[in-house]
Write an enzyme that holds these catalytic residues in place. Structure first.
Site, short mmCIF file in Angstrom:
data_model
loop_
_atom_site.label_atom_id
_atom_site.label_comp_id
_atom_site.label_asym_id
_atom_site.label_seq_id
_atom_site.Cartn_x
_atom_site.Cartn_y
_atom_site.Cartn_z
CE LYS A 52 -3.68 -2.55 2.12
NZ LYS A 52 -4.09 -2.80 3.93
CD GLN A 96 -3.42 -4.63 6.68
OE1 GLN A 96 -3.14 -3.81 5.82
NE2 GLN A 96 -3.50 -5.97 5.80
CG ASP A 119 -10.09 -1.08 4.62
OD1 ASP A 119 -9.71 -0.95 3.80
OD2 ASP A 119 -9.18 -1.54 5.76
#
Ligand code: NAD
Length: 283
Positions: A52, A96, A119
């Site tokens: 990322k 994460q 997200d």
């Protein structure tokens, strides 16, 4: 033989546009800036976080990584989320996953400001997704829909079978497929006669983490096969689909690597920019 759905090439095409968008924002004094909180030492997570970061740099986006030790307490992560939520310089944040055992991941997701939820995993944004009134979407699901549309594969009226029902992939894929007017069946570990169900599908999306789960007998001739799985077998990255055999029957198929993966990262970046623009009155 099925045509390859080239997610990598499509992600790069989207990347060119996004880079331009970011450049324009920067000319107006706005630099998209987001944070990834990673707790513990999961090796796959560390790779994803780095991937990322590389993509963010390429797009001109700032990504901070908050690497927290494996024994971090829930309160410490919540305090960090609160701090980032309140910081006007930060446009987005994500945790994460997976997180270590002592951490209640759902409680962390709930704490993220939905306006910074890159997200799209906060309860508010999941609700908006199912109400077909969403501003951001979980990146993998959005990437799959965009890829199919890019190849002009019609979704309305199609029979779609999604294997896997996680909050991060299976469920949002099902929601977006429904929104596209597909007829959707969601299968999972407890599904009986999986092959019977998948054989009826015009489009199969597999997101299970089980290497070679989807074989050629489970797919009808001409089906579209989307492989989300990322599994390591003998040091090699493979998907959930027995690619070599299934590609002989499929009309279109995503490879692993080079299919859904690059789109997930790209659509995360798209979400960061979208939220940044909205926070600055640009959407
Ligand atoms: P998860 O473990 O949260 O969920 C897996 C799902 O698959 C569950 O709903 C389970 O019921 C189902 N399942 C497992 N074995 C099955 C079987 N034998 N038959 C039917 N259903 C079965 O996983 P996840 O987070 O959704 O990820 C799934 C896979 O996708 C993993 O390999 C992950 O690494 C990969 N992934 C890839 C990307 C990408 O960008 N390509 C993004 C996210 C996840």
């Amino acid at each position: 033989m099925g045509k390859i759905l080239d997610g990598k090439a499509f992600a790069n095409e989207l990347g060119q546009n996004l880079k331009e968008k970011v450049k324009k924002l920067k000319e107006e004094g706005i630099t998209p800036h987001f944070c990834v909180i990673n707790i513990g030492d999961d090796p796959a997570s560390k790779i994803y976080v780095r991937t990322k970061k590389r993509r963010a740099e390429k797009m001109g986006i700032i990504q901070d990584i908050y690497q927290m030790p494996a024994d971090t307490k829930q309160e410490e992560v919540l305090a960090l989320i609160d701090k980032l939520n309140a910081d006007p310089e930060i446009n987005g944040l994500m945790v994460q996953l997976p997180a270590p055992e002592q951490i209640d991941a759902d409680a962390l997701l709930k704490r993220i400001d939905p306006n910074k939820d890159v997200d799209a995993l906060t309860p508010a944004n999941i609700g908006q997704l199912w109400m077909e009134n969403h501003f951001v979407e979980p990146a993998t699901a959005e990437g799959i829909i965009a890829l199919l549309k890019h190849y002009q594969i019609t979704l309305a009226g199609k029979r779609v079978v999604v294997i896997g029902r996680s909050n991060i992939v299976g469920k949002p894929v099902a929601a977006l497929m429904l929104e596209e007017n597909a007829t959707v069946t969601v299968c999972h570990l407890y599904t009986k006669n999986l092959a019977e169900i998948t054989r009826q599908a015009d489009i199969v999306v597999s997101a299970t983490g089980q290497a070679f789960l989807v074989n050629a007998d489970m797919v009808k001739d001409g089906a579209v096969v989307v492989d989300v799985g990322m599994n390591h077998v003998n040091g090699k990255l493979v998907g959930d689909v027995d690619f070599d055999n299934v590609k002989e029957k499929a009309s279109y198929i995503t490879p692993v690597p080079g299919g859904v993966g690059p789109l997930t990262v790209q659509f995360l970046m798209e979400a960061v920019v979208k939220l940044t623009r909205r926070q600055n009155g640009r959407e």
